[in-house]
Design a protein around this motif. Structure first.
Motif, short mmCIF file in Angstrom:
data_model
loop_
_atom_site.label_atom_id
_atom_site.label_comp_id
_atom_site.label_asym_id
_atom_site.label_seq_id
_atom_site.Cartn_x
_atom_site.Cartn_y
_atom_site.Cartn_z
N LEU A 37 59.65 111.43 58.07
CA LEU A 37 59.83 110.92 59.38
C LEU A 37 59.17 109.94 59.71
CD1 LEU A 37 61.28 111.82 62.05
CD2 LEU A 37 59.11 113.05 62.79
N PHE A 38 59.80 108.94 59.97
CA PHE A 38 59.17 107.39 60.09
C PHE A 38 59.15 107.16 61.66
CE2 PHE A 38 59.13 102.74 60.38
CZ PHE A 38 58.18 102.51 59.82
N VAL A 39 57.86 106.88 62.29
CA VAL A 39 57.67 106.38 63.43
C VAL A 39 57.93 104.87 63.65
CG1 VAL A 39 56.30 106.57 65.78
CG2 VAL A 39 56.41 108.47 63.96
N PRO A 40 58.83 104.11 64.09
CA PRO A 40 58.86 102.62 64.00
C PRO A 40 58.58 102.03 65.24
CG PRO A 40 61.05 103.55 64.53
CD PRO A 40 60.11 104.85 64.62
N TYR A 41 58.11 102.65 66.32
CA TYR A 41 57.80 102.25 67.49
C TYR A 41 56.83 101.09 67.67
CZ TYR A 41 60.15 106.46 68.74
OH TYR A 41 61.30 107.37 68.59
N ALA A 42 56.12 100.69 66.68
CA ALA A 42 55.36 99.58 66.83
C ALA A 42 55.81 98.14 66.48
CB ALA A 42 54.04 99.86 66.01
N ASP A 49 65.61 100.13 64.01
CA ASP A 49 66.70 100.29 62.79
C ASP A 49 66.36 99.56 61.70
OD1 ASP A 49 68.23 102.30 63.96
OD2 ASP A 49 69.56 100.93 64.80
N GLU A 50 65.95 97.99 62.07
CA GLU A 50 65.49 96.84 61.06
C GLU A 50 64.17 97.44 60.38
OE1 GLU A 50 67.49 92.98 62.61
OE2 GLU A 50 65.81 93.52 63.60
N TYR A 51 63.23 97.98 61.15
CA TYR A 51 61.94 98.37 60.62
C TYR A 51 62.23 99.39 59.72
CZ TYR A 51 56.89 98.85 60.97
OH TYR A 51 55.54 98.82 60.74
N VAL A 52 63.00 100.40 59.98
CA VAL A 52 63.46 101.51 59.10
C VAL A 52 63.89 101.10 57.73
CG1 VAL A 52 64.88 103.45 58.70
CG2 VAL A 52 63.63 103.42 60.90
N THR A 67 63.18 108.36 57.40
CA THR A 67 64.50 108.32 58.69
C THR A 67 63.71 108.19 59.87
OG1 THR A 67 65.71 110.05 57.41
CG2 THR A 67 66.12 109.71 59.72
N GLY A 68 64.34 107.28 60.63
CA GLY A 68 63.61 107.00 61.96
C GLY A 68 63.53 107.94 63.14
N LEU A 69 62.55 108.14 63.65
CA LEU A 69 62.30 109.29 64.70
C LEU A 69 63.39 108.92 65.92
CD1 LEU A 69 60.92 111.58 65.96
CD2 LEU A 69 59.04 110.02 66.78
N HIS A 70 63.51 107.44 66.02
CA HIS A 70 64.43 107.10 67.06
C HIS A 70 65.93 107.47 66.97
CE1 HIS A 70 64.96 104.10 64.03
NE2 HIS A 70 66.06 103.60 64.78
N THR A 71 66.41 107.92 65.90
CA THR A 71 67.46 108.27 65.46
C THR A 71 67.97 109.54 65.77
OG1 THR A 71 67.32 108.92 63.24
CG2 THR A 71 67.72 106.60 63.72
N TYR A 72 67.14 110.50 66.19
CA TYR A 72 67.12 111.96 66.39
C TYR A 72 67.74 112.20 68.10
CZ TYR A 72 65.55 113.09 61.73
OH TYR A 72 65.16 113.15 60.40
N ASP A 73 68.38 113.08 68.39
CA ASP A 73 68.59 113.32 69.63
C ASP A 73 67.39 114.31 70.34
OD1 ASP A 73 71.40 112.30 69.80
OD2 ASP A 73 71.98 113.97 69.24
N LYS A 74 66.85 115.03 69.53
CA LYS A 74 65.63 115.81 69.89
C LYS A 74 64.51 115.37 69.11
CE LYS A 74 69.00 119.34 71.66
NZ LYS A 74 69.01 120.86 71.43
N PRO A 75 63.83 114.15 69.39
CA PRO A 75 62.64 113.70 68.70
C PRO A 75 61.75 114.76 68.52
CG PRO A 75 62.88 112.36 70.64
CD PRO A 75 64.00 113.42 70.58
N LEU A 76 61.32 115.52 69.46
CA LEU A 76 59.95 116.43 69.45
C LEU A 76 60.43 117.52 68.25
CD1 LEU A 76 58.93 116.65 73.00
CD2 LEU A 76 58.07 115.24 71.17
#
Length: 124
Positions: A37-42, A49-52, A67-76
């Motif tokens: 699980l990749f956290v791309p928020y920085a 998406d480009e960061y992933v 896989t980017g955390l931002h792609t999940y409907d339920k990130p938690l």
């Protein structure tokens, strides 16, 4: 048991992105390398998406897939079930703001420090 791989930066002069650390990241993640699980928020100069894609391109040769955390409907829920967590560098403020807003800081901490899942992070 804590499993932390903390890297100071993502690029060294004359090396490709994550080039100097790629093999060590692959070894460190071992059997969970294909399910990170990749956290791309920085991200600073490109989209999440480009960061992933950039990370997958850099680490694909050592068997790592993120896989980017931002792609999940339920990130938690994604964090709660992650086999490994990787956090990319960049803008620390943006990273922390996003994680705090979604209520993910405590959960990531618990997964890494209490559950002992592998954590890889750099820069931010």
């Amino acid at each position: 048991m804590k499993k932390l791989l903390l890297i100071s930066n993502s690029a060294s002069q004359g090396q490709p992105y994550l080039g100097y650390a790629a093999e060590e990241i692959g070894r460190f993640l071992g059997p969970v390398a294909q399910d990170v699980l990749f956290v791309p928020y920085a991200a600073i100069t490109y989209s999440w998406d480009e960061y992933v894609a950039k990370v997958n391109n850099a680490l694909g040769g050592v068997g790592v897939n993120v896989t980017g955390l931002h792609t999940y409907d339920k990130p938690l829920q994604a964090i709660a079930s992650a086999k490994a967590i990787m956090v990319g560098g960049g803008n620390t403020w943006a990273l922390l703001k996003q994680l705090q807003d979604m209520g993910a800081m405590k959960l990531i901490r618990e997964r890494v420090l209490e559950d002992g899942i592998p954590y890889v992070g750099w820069s931010a």
